[in-house]
Design a protein around this motif. Structure first.
Motif, PDB file in Angstrom:
ATOM      1  N   MET A 268    -119.662 -48.472 -43.707  1.00 42.84           N
ATOM      2  CA  MET A 268    -119.045 -47.752 -44.824  1.00 42.84           C
ATOM      3  C   MET A 268    -120.023 -46.725 -45.396  1.00 42.84           C
ATOM      4  N   ASP A 269    -119.603 -45.496 -45.521  1.00 44.77           N
ATOM      5  CA  ASP A 269    -120.411 -44.451 -46.136  1.00 44.77           C
ATOM      6  C   ASP A 269    -120.518 -44.731 -47.625  1.00 44.77           C
ATOM      7  N   ILE A 270    -121.742 -45.024 -48.100  1.00 38.57           N
ATOM      8  CA  ILE A 270    -121.884 -45.436 -49.505  1.00 38.57           C
ATOM      9  C   ILE A 270    -121.630 -44.275 -50.475  1.00 38.57           C
ATOM     10  N   ASN A 271    -121.606 -43.049 -49.970  1.00 36.06           N
ATOM     11  CA  ASN A 271    -121.389 -41.907 -50.847  1.00 36.06           C
ATOM     12  C   ASN A 271    -119.942 -41.432 -50.877  1.00 36.06           C
ATOM     13  N   HIS A 272    -119.114 -42.027 -50.043  1.00 30.54           N
ATOM     14  CA  HIS A 272    -117.785 -41.456 -49.862  1.00 30.54           C
ATOM     15  C   HIS A 272    -116.818 -42.555 -49.429  1.00 30.54           C
ATOM     16  N   LEU A 273    -115.766 -42.781 -50.197  1.00 31.31           N
ATOM     17  CA  LEU A 273    -114.733 -43.736 -49.821  1.00 31.31           C
ATOM     18  C   LEU A 273    -113.438 -42.996 -49.512  1.00 31.31           C
ATOM     19  N   ARG A 274    -112.636 -43.587 -48.649  1.00 28.16           N
ATOM     20  CA  ARG A 274    -111.336 -42.990 -48.316  1.00 28.16           C
ATOM     21  C   ARG A 274    -110.218 -43.949 -48.718  1.00 28.16           C
TER      22      ARG A 274
ATOM     23  N   ALA B 208    -105.734 -41.794 -40.378  1.00 28.90           N
ATOM     24  CA  ALA B 208    -106.051 -42.103 -41.777  1.00 28.90           C
ATOM     25  C   ALA B 208    -106.344 -43.595 -41.960  1.00 28.90           C
ATOM     26  N   VAL B 209    -105.559 -44.449 -41.276  1.00 26.91           N
ATOM     27  CA  VAL B 209    -105.802 -45.899 -41.341  1.00 26.91           C
ATOM     28  C   VAL B 209    -107.176 -46.225 -40.765  1.00 26.91           C
ATOM     29  N   ASN B 210    -107.516 -45.594 -39.650  1.00 24.30           N
ATOM     30  CA  ASN B 210    -108.805 -45.838 -39.001  1.00 24.30           C
ATOM     31  C   ASN B 210    -109.988 -45.551 -39.933  1.00 24.30           C
ATOM     32  N   CYS B 211    -109.804 -44.592 -40.832  1.00 26.49           N
ATOM     33  CA  CYS B 211    -110.900 -44.151 -41.705  1.00 26.49           C
ATOM     34  C   CYS B 211    -110.858 -44.770 -43.095  1.00 26.49           C
ATOM     35  N   ALA B 212    -109.763 -45.470 -43.418  1.00 24.69           N
ATOM     36  CA  ALA B 212    -109.553 -45.896 -44.811  1.00 24.69           C
ATOM     37  C   ALA B 212    -110.377 -47.118 -45.195  1.00 24.69           C
ATOM     38  N   ASN B 213    -110.967 -47.056 -46.391  1.00 22.88           N
ATOM     39  CA  ASN B 213    -111.626 -48.217 -46.997  1.00 22.88           C
ATOM     40  C   ASN B 213    -110.671 -48.946 -47.943  1.00 22.88           C
TER      41      ASN B 213
ATOM     42  N   GLN C 101    -115.567 -52.777 -43.616  1.00 22.16           N
ATOM     43  CA  GLN C 101    -115.010 -53.365 -44.838  1.00 22.16           C
ATOM     44  C   GLN C 101    -113.870 -52.482 -45.342  1.00 22.16           C
ATOM     45  N   TYR C 102    -112.733 -53.108 -45.577  1.00 23.20           N
ATOM     46  CA  TYR C 102    -111.612 -52.366 -46.160  1.00 23.20           C
ATOM     47  C   TYR C 102    -110.745 -53.367 -46.920  1.00 23.20           C
ATOM     48  N   ILE C 103    -109.973 -52.852 -47.858  1.00 20.83           N
ATOM     49  CA  ILE C 103    -109.057 -53.713 -48.604  1.00 20.83           C
ATOM     50  C   ILE C 103    -107.634 -53.179 -48.490  1.00 20.83           C
ATOM     51  N   LEU C 104    -106.712 -54.112 -48.461  1.00 23.15           N
ATOM     52  CA  LEU C 104    -105.284 -53.819 -48.418  1.00 23.15           C
ATOM     53  C   LEU C 104    -104.645 -54.381 -49.678  1.00 23.15           C
TER      54      LEU C 104
ATOM     55  N   TYR D  42    -111.840 -55.547 -55.936  1.00 24.72           N
ATOM     56  CA  TYR D  42    -112.132 -54.726 -54.753  1.00 24.72           C
ATOM     57  C   TYR D  42    -112.904 -55.516 -53.676  1.00 24.72           C
ATOM     58  N   SER D  43    -112.880 -56.812 -53.768  1.00 23.56           N
ATOM     59  CA  SER D  43    -113.567 -57.635 -52.764  1.00 23.56           C
ATOM     60  C   SER D  43    -112.809 -57.544 -51.429  1.00 23.56           C
ATOM     61  N   PRO D  44    -113.489 -57.405 -50.291  1.00 24.41           N
ATOM     62  CA  PRO D  44    -114.928 -57.478 -50.080  1.00 24.41           C
ATOM     63  C   PRO D  44    -115.666 -56.141 -50.154  1.00 24.41           C
TER      64      PRO D  44
END
Length: 213
Positions: A1-7, A71-76, A129-132, A208-210
């Motif tokens: 996960m890019d700590i500076n940028h979330l999608r 978009a799903v592939n990149c989403a956090n 790491q991503y959340i749904l 927002y876990s995890p």
């Protein structure tokens, strides 16, 4: 996960589209993005794939689009609103055939479709790491007992999907219960600005876990 940028990817029906407020006003997606930014202190890029009137079957088909797949592939962070139109369509049929079994069948099929949506996203998402986040359904027809019965039955079945990895079902039914006059326009089924903000708040309070320990 890019700590500076979330999608953030928002998928769904008219609630995700923000129907019910003026064109440039924020819906829950924009509010949730803002609230999430306040939590993470990171830039959050977002994409919305939504259509008014979309059923769970339509949302499942959206996931076949290369744009949505990427978009799903990149989403956090992913939010999904779906199910309301399925139940409305089932209710219209019930008014004709008066067959309560058809409502039960529609509820089971709708939850089954949502389970397939989650399965497909789990298969696609390449983030470590991503959340749904799923929203349950509120009742825009509080004075119609069978509507409330059907929505509560649907929400009860939907809750079981919270057992899946990274998934949380967020309760907006309770947010709107007894607050319909404040959060819905007179005679309307879609939230007003306050209603959309309350949906975003419920999503944010869901944690927002995890992604965030």
């Amino acid at each position: 996960m890019d700590i500076n940028h979330l999608r953030y990817l928002a998928i769904g029906d008219s609630l995700t589209a923000g129907i019910g407020v003026p064109l440039l006003d924020p819906g829950f997606v924009e509010y949730y993005r803002y609230l999430s930014h306040q939590i993470f202190k990171r830039r959050i890029a977002y994409q919305k794939n939504a259509r008014s009137g979309a059923t769970t079957d339509d949302v499942l088909k959206m996931l076949n689009s290369p744009t949505v797949t990427e978009a799903v592939n990149c989403a956090n962070i992913i939010t999904i609103t779906a199910g309301g139109n399925d139940l409305i369509n089932a209710a219209k049929k019930f008014l004709v055939n008066k067959d309560e079994e058809s409502i039960s069948y529609a509820i089971k099929q709708t939850v089954n479709n949502i389970s397939k949506i989650l399965e497909k996203i789990h298969h696609l998402d390449k983030q470590d790491q991503y959340i749904l986040r799923l929203t349950n359904l509120y009742n825009p027809f509080p004075n119609i007992p069978i509507a409330d019965d059907g929505i509560r039955a649907f929400n009860s079945m939907l809750n079981k999907l919270s057992q899946e990895p990274n998934v949380k079902v967020v309760d907006i039914y309770s947010v709107f219960k007894d607050n319909e006059k404040t959060l819905l326009p007179p005679g309307g089924v879609h939230p007003n600005g306050s209603g959309y903000y309350q949906i975003a708040l419920a999503l944010s309070r869901g944690g927002y876990s995890p992604l965030l320990s």
